[in-house]
Design an enzyme around this catalytic site. Sequence first.
Site, PDB file in Angstrom:
ATOM      1  N   ARG A   1     -16.362  32.546  79.906  1.00  0.00           N
ATOM      2  CA  ARG A   1     -14.903  32.540  79.917  1.00  0.00           C
ATOM      3  C   ARG A   1     -14.426  32.983  81.303  1.00  0.00           C
ATOM      4  O   ARG A   1     -15.113  33.733  82.002  1.00  0.00           O
ATOM      5  CB  ARG A   1     -14.343  33.485  78.864  1.00  0.00           C
ATOM      6  CG  ARG A   1     -14.772  33.171  77.434  1.00  0.00           C
ATOM      7  CD  ARG A   1     -14.294  34.249  76.487  1.00  0.00           C
ATOM      8  NE  ARG A   1     -14.673  33.982  75.095  1.00  0.00           N
ATOM      9  CZ  ARG A   1     -15.785  34.404  74.523  1.00  0.00           C
ATOM     10  NH1 ARG A   1     -16.659  35.127  75.242  1.00  0.00           N
ATOM     11  NH2 ARG A   1     -16.048  34.126  73.267  1.00  0.00           N
TER      12      ARG A   1
ATOM     13  N   LYS B   1     -16.609  39.455  74.570  1.00  0.00           N
ATOM     14  CA  LYS B   1     -15.656  40.138  73.711  1.00  0.00           C
ATOM     15  C   LYS B   1     -16.336  41.302  73.003  1.00  0.00           C
ATOM     16  O   LYS B   1     -17.485  41.206  72.587  1.00  0.00           O
ATOM     17  CB  LYS B   1     -15.085  39.161  72.685  1.00  0.00           C
ATOM     18  CG  LYS B   1     -14.186  38.083  73.304  1.00  0.00           C
ATOM     19  CD  LYS B   1     -13.569  37.207  72.241  1.00  0.00           C
ATOM     20  CE  LYS B   1     -12.608  36.192  72.858  1.00  0.00           C
ATOM     21  NZ  LYS B   1     -11.976  35.333  71.824  1.00  0.00           N
TER      22      LYS B   1
ATOM     23  N   HIS C   1     -10.254  26.959  80.099  1.00  0.00           N
ATOM     24  CA  HIS C   1     -11.337  26.848  79.119  1.00  0.00           C
ATOM     25  C   HIS C   1     -12.065  25.503  79.192  1.00  0.00           C
ATOM     26  O   HIS C   1     -13.063  25.305  78.501  1.00  0.00           O
ATOM     27  CB  HIS C   1     -10.772  27.027  77.709  1.00  0.00           C
ATOM     28  CG  HIS C   1     -11.378  28.192  76.968  1.00  0.00           C
ATOM     29  ND1 HIS C   1     -11.556  29.427  77.527  1.00  0.00           N
ATOM     30  CD2 HIS C   1     -11.863  28.294  75.706  1.00  0.00           C
ATOM     31  CE1 HIS C   1     -12.097  30.249  76.639  1.00  0.00           C
ATOM     32  NE2 HIS C   1     -12.303  29.578  75.535  1.00  0.00           N
TER      33      HIS C   1
ATOM     34  N   ARG D   1     -15.758  25.576  80.003  1.00  0.00           N
ATOM     35  CA  ARG D   1     -16.529  26.157  78.884  1.00  0.00           C
ATOM     36  C   ARG D   1     -16.716  25.116  77.792  1.00  0.00           C
ATOM     37  O   ARG D   1     -17.814  24.973  77.232  1.00  0.00           O
ATOM     38  CB  ARG D   1     -15.781  27.380  78.354  1.00  0.00           C
ATOM     39  CG  ARG D   1     -16.461  28.097  77.193  1.00  0.00           C
ATOM     40  CD  ARG D   1     -15.725  29.414  76.937  1.00  0.00           C
ATOM     41  NE  ARG D   1     -16.034  30.018  75.660  1.00  0.00           N
ATOM     42  CZ  ARG D   1     -17.059  30.844  75.432  1.00  0.00           C
ATOM     43  NH1 ARG D   1     -17.897  31.119  76.408  1.00  0.00           N
ATOM     44  NH2 ARG D   1     -17.246  31.384  74.236  1.00  0.00           N
TER      45      ARG D   1
ATOM     46  N   HIS E   1     -20.698  33.432  70.846  1.00  0.00           N
ATOM     47  CA  HIS E   1     -19.957  33.374  69.590  1.00  0.00           C
ATOM     48  C   HIS E   1     -20.631  34.260  68.540  1.00  0.00           C
ATOM     49  O   HIS E   1     -21.853  34.240  68.393  1.00  0.00           O
ATOM     50  CB  HIS E   1     -19.905  31.938  69.055  1.00  0.00           C
ATOM     51  CG  HIS E   1     -18.965  31.058  69.812  1.00  0.00           C
ATOM     52  ND1 HIS E   1     -19.038  29.678  69.787  1.00  0.00           N
ATOM     53  CD2 HIS E   1     -17.913  31.352  70.623  1.00  0.00           C
ATOM     54  CE1 HIS E   1     -18.078  29.171  70.534  1.00  0.00           C
ATOM     55  NE2 HIS E   1     -17.388  30.162  71.058  1.00  0.00           N
TER      56      HIS E   1
ATOM     57  N   TYR F   1     -17.885  22.084  68.265  1.00  0.00           N
ATOM     58  CA  TYR F   1     -18.347  21.229  69.359  1.00  0.00           C
ATOM     59  C   TYR F   1     -19.245  20.103  68.860  1.00  0.00           C
ATOM     60  O   TYR F   1     -19.376  19.076  69.527  1.00  0.00           O
ATOM     61  CB  TYR F   1     -19.103  22.070  70.398  1.00  0.00           C
ATOM     62  CG  TYR F   1     -18.225  23.060  71.106  1.00  0.00           C
ATOM     63  CD1 TYR F   1     -17.351  22.651  72.109  1.00  0.00           C
ATOM     64  CD2 TYR F   1     -18.245  24.403  70.765  1.00  0.00           C
ATOM     65  CE1 TYR F   1     -16.537  23.561  72.755  1.00  0.00           C
ATOM     66  CE2 TYR F   1     -17.442  25.318  71.408  1.00  0.00           C
ATOM     67  CZ  TYR F   1     -16.580  24.893  72.404  1.00  0.00           C
ATOM     68  OH  TYR F   1     -15.776  25.791  73.035  1.00  0.00           O
TER      69      TYR F   1
END
Length: 307
Positions: A157, A180, A252, A255, A278, A287
């Site tokens: 990111r 994150k 984004h 990515r 993730h 995806y």
Amino acid sequence: MRLERAVDAYLRHVSIERGLSDNTVSAYRRDLAGYVEWLEERGIVDSDGVTPALVAEFAAERASAVPPPAASSLARLQSSVRGLHRFLAREGIETDDPSARLKPPKLPKRLPKALTIDQVEKLLDASGPAPGAAAETDVVALRDRALLELLYATGARVSEAVQLDVDDLSHGDVLRVRGKGSKERIVPVGSYARAALEAYLTRSRPELSRRGTASPRLFLGARGAPLSRQSAWLVIQHAADRAQLSAHVSPHTLRHSFATHLLQGGADVRVVQELLGHASVATTQIYTHVSVDALRDVYATSHPRAR
């Protein structure tokens, strides 16, 4: 408990105990500030005065606003409100959760926008130094090329890229990324990105570093300070403009393209999940729909009885 104190306690919880990013906590703070203001206008200043009817009225009023909010914004707002009341009930501050029956809006399933490989190459080429460019321009262009090469090579990111330190590259051909919730992951770095980073570190970053105070950050701005998310976004936009890409290129986009191209190349979805950072494979599986669309296109144009 007073509503302001309740919100402060909840935000400390999601920041410290759950480890949510500063951006997410800031979004929750904005959402809940509007919620508290709305309640106070109706004479509610304590958390135990909030009822299911008030929560439902607030959600309905926000949903019917003019202009109508985006479904994603409304979903985040309701998530903020539900999170606050769940926290207060769990901590025993409220006896019941008045938001328990609040149903979040259904979000449309939108497939990520990915560039083609040719478009990515045009974007990357447009970010590098131009032939005969002045030394000042060359310093910034080397940084821009390294940033975009790294984003596409690792799927990081933009917020993760600007938080990288030089030491995060000291693992040979892999990169340490803090995602994150401060979760770390290790991502391989391809030869093109390594070459661009090496050129930046030897020919550009020392000059940028001399212009400001010492910083461990990998990417520096023109004045030597750490590169901001906004500046990184502008780097991508300027490269897209120079490459004359008709497709919308957002922070984004690289990515999305990273994940899509890996899956199209045969990568396992769980490997891509790990590379993207993730928490759930369900997030990554969106995806796979992009790759299925590509398979349909090939089938439709190749098979004699496909049409």
